[in-house]
Write a protein that holds these residues in place. Structure first.
Motif, PDB file in Angstrom:
ATOM      1  N   ASN A 153       0.802  -1.056  -0.350  1.00 48.62           N
ATOM      2  CA  ASN A 153      -0.022  -0.102   0.032  1.00 48.62           C
ATOM      3  C   ASN A 153       1.108   1.201   0.041  1.00 48.62           C
ATOM      4  O   ASN A 153       2.113   1.203   0.346  1.00 48.62           O
ATOM      5  CB  ASN A 153      -0.859  -0.096   1.283  1.00 48.62           C
ATOM      6  N   LYS A 154       0.438   2.308  -0.780  1.00 47.48           N
ATOM      7  CA  LYS A 154       1.146   3.549  -0.553  1.00 47.48           C
ATOM      8  C   LYS A 154       0.560   4.404   0.690  1.00 47.48           C
ATOM      9  O   LYS A 154      -0.375   4.103   1.039  1.00 47.48           O
ATOM     10  CB  LYS A 154       1.007   4.215  -1.697  1.00 47.48           C
TER      11      LYS A 154
ATOM     12  N   ILE B   4      -0.796  -3.909  -5.469  1.00 44.45           N
ATOM     13  CA  ILE B   4      -1.120  -5.012  -6.383  1.00 44.45           C
ATOM     14  C   ILE B   4      -2.394  -5.911  -5.858  1.00 44.45           C
ATOM     15  O   ILE B   4      -1.975  -6.377  -4.696  1.00 44.45           O
ATOM     16  CB  ILE B   4       0.358  -5.849  -6.621  1.00 44.45           C
ATOM     17  N   ARG B   5      -3.210  -6.209  -6.662  1.00 46.17           N
ATOM     18  CA  ARG B   5      -4.117  -7.027  -6.386  1.00 46.17           C
ATOM     19  C   ARG B   5      -4.236  -7.964  -7.387  1.00 46.17           C
ATOM     20  O   ARG B   5      -4.191  -7.673  -8.746  1.00 46.17           O
ATOM     21  CB  ARG B   5      -5.345  -6.164  -6.385  1.00 46.17           C
ATOM     22  N   ILE B   6      -4.781  -9.305  -7.361  1.00 47.41           N
ATOM     23  CA  ILE B   6      -5.146 -10.346  -8.165  1.00 47.41           C
ATOM     24  C   ILE B   6      -6.610 -10.589  -8.275  1.00 47.41           C
ATOM     25  O   ILE B   6      -7.095 -10.810  -7.113  1.00 47.41           O
ATOM     26  CB  ILE B   6      -4.317 -11.490  -8.242  1.00 47.41           C
TER      27      ILE B   6
ATOM     28  N   ALA C 251      -8.917 -17.615 -15.776  1.00 46.70           N
ATOM     29  CA  ALA C 251      -7.977 -16.438 -15.885  1.00 46.70           C
ATOM     30  C   ALA C 251      -8.075 -15.459 -14.785  1.00 46.70           C
ATOM     31  O   ALA C 251      -9.078 -15.189 -14.267  1.00 46.70           O
ATOM     32  CB  ALA C 251      -8.298 -15.593 -17.207  1.00 46.70           C
ATOM     33  N   PHE C 252      -7.086 -14.739 -14.593  1.00 42.96           N
ATOM     34  CA  PHE C 252      -6.871 -13.677 -13.616  1.00 42.96           C
ATOM     35  C   PHE C 252      -6.035 -12.590 -14.128  1.00 42.96           C
ATOM     36  O   PHE C 252      -5.391 -12.331 -15.097  1.00 42.96           O
ATOM     37  CB  PHE C 252      -6.079 -14.183 -12.314  1.00 42.96           C
ATOM     38  N   THR C 253      -6.558 -11.399 -13.533  1.00 47.94           N
ATOM     39  CA  THR C 253      -5.682 -10.025 -14.023  1.00 47.94           C
ATOM     40  C   THR C 253      -4.972  -9.490 -12.705  1.00 47.94           C
ATOM     41  O   THR C 253      -5.547  -9.427 -11.453  1.00 47.94           O
ATOM     42  CB  THR C 253      -6.890  -9.268 -14.491  1.00 47.94           C
TER      43      THR C 253
ATOM     44  N   LEU D 110       9.067 -11.687 -10.336  1.00 48.84           N
ATOM     45  CA  LEU D 110       9.594 -13.010 -10.270  1.00 48.84           C
ATOM     46  C   LEU D 110       9.390 -13.595  -8.891  1.00 48.84           C
ATOM     47  O   LEU D 110       9.063 -14.686  -8.878  1.00 48.84           O
ATOM     48  CB  LEU D 110      11.015 -12.924 -10.024  1.00 48.84           C
ATOM     49  N   ARG D 111       9.138 -12.829  -7.565  1.00 52.55           N
ATOM     50  CA  ARG D 111       8.777 -13.427  -6.536  1.00 52.55           C
ATOM     51  C   ARG D 111       7.253 -13.999  -6.552  1.00 52.55           C
ATOM     52  O   ARG D 111       6.989 -15.324  -6.105  1.00 52.55           O
ATOM     53  CB  ARG D 111       8.876 -12.333  -5.120  1.00 52.55           C
ATOM     54  N   ALA D 112       6.444 -13.211  -7.202  1.00 48.14           N
ATOM     55  CA  ALA D 112       5.037 -13.624  -7.107  1.00 48.14           C
ATOM     56  C   ALA D 112       4.812 -14.716  -8.153  1.00 48.14           C
ATOM     57  O   ALA D 112       3.938 -15.724  -7.694  1.00 48.14           O
ATOM     58  CB  ALA D 112       4.133 -12.342  -7.811  1.00 48.14           C
ATOM     59  N   THR D 113       5.429 -14.858  -9.121  1.00 49.44           N
ATOM     60  CA  THR D 113       5.391 -16.090  -9.861  1.00 49.44           C
ATOM     61  C   THR D 113       5.795 -17.296  -9.378  1.00 49.44           C
ATOM     62  O   THR D 113       5.167 -18.517  -9.498  1.00 49.44           O
ATOM     63  CB  THR D 113       5.577 -15.731 -11.418  1.00 49.44           C
ATOM     64  N   ALA D 114       6.912 -17.035  -8.949  1.00 48.49           N
ATOM     65  CA  ALA D 114       7.387 -18.185  -8.206  1.00 48.49           C
ATOM     66  C   ALA D 114       6.524 -18.851  -7.099  1.00 48.49           C
ATOM     67  O   ALA D 114       6.197 -20.128  -6.971  1.00 48.49           O
ATOM     68  CB  ALA D 114       8.912 -17.971  -7.684  1.00 48.49           C
ATOM     69  N   GLU D 115       6.137 -17.906  -6.296  1.00 51.10           N
ATOM     70  CA  GLU D 115       5.090 -18.551  -5.024  1.00 51.10           C
ATOM     71  C   GLU D 115       3.650 -18.685  -5.568  1.00 51.10           C
ATOM     72  O   GLU D 115       3.261 -19.722  -4.875  1.00 51.10           O
ATOM     73  CB  GLU D 115       5.117 -17.099  -4.206  1.00 51.10           C
TER      74      GLU D 115
END
Length: 176
Positions: free
Chosen positions: A8-9, A26-28, A72-74, A115-120
């Motif tokens: 969050n900012k 960031i939200r999915i 699918a997700f955004t 990178l972190r999000a795709t690996a996790e």
């Protein structure tokens, strides 16, 4: 006492200290048609080239087709659709799914998070399938490096509409 950390900012006051949080929100979320238009208009050049070579369609139509044929997700970054990904069925009986991801240059701007999000997040894509497959344009060096980093196995080179693509697969990991 340490404040709760959220992606969050903003500024948070805790006692006499002020904590400034950095980075995007960031939200999915489940993918929607309007996300296809937003991402498609700003899709990174390597993805535009790949979807044209593989399916002879533009970016918006490629996203729409992929979204219709998969779960699918955004990924919203600061509320703006930047990445869409999903998994569809290729062979239900064999437990094989088709995995895909297309996005904007926000991937490069947020590469550490990506990178972190795709690996996790990768293990979560194996809910219905033991194997995930797709093909990537042989000239898409960044995607090839990323897939290798994720642990994809490159099976063979195939021809798609006169362009060389590399067939890859990822297998569900078994904890022992």
């Amino acid at each position: 006492m340490r404040p709760e950390l959220r992606e969050n900012k903003g500024t948070e006051h805790v006692g006499e200290q002020e904590f400034v949080r950095h980075g995007p929100v960031i939200r999915i979320v489940p993918a929607r048609g309007k996300h296809c238009r937003s991402i498609g208009r700003r899709m990174r050049a390597s993805d535009v080239t790949e979807v044209w070579r593989s399916g002879r369609v533009g970016p918006v139509e490629a996203l729409r087709r992929s979204m219709r044929q998969s779960t699918a997700f955004t990924v919203l970054i600061d509320g703006r659709p930047e990445i869409m990904y999903g998994v569809g069925d290729l062979n239900v009986l064999a437990g094989v799914g088709g995995v895909w991801l297309l996005g904007t240059d926000a991937i490069t701007r947020n590469w550490r998070w990506f990178l972190r999000a795709t690996a996790e997040g990768l293990p979560g894509l194996f809910t219905r399938h033991e194997v995930l497959r797709n093909a990537v344009d042989r000239e898409n060096a960044a995607s090839l490096r990323w897939l290798e980093w994720l642990g994809a196995a490159f099976l063979m080179e195939i021809d798609v509409h006169g362009h060389p693509f590399v067939l890859f697969e990822m297998r569900k990991r078994r904890d022992v």
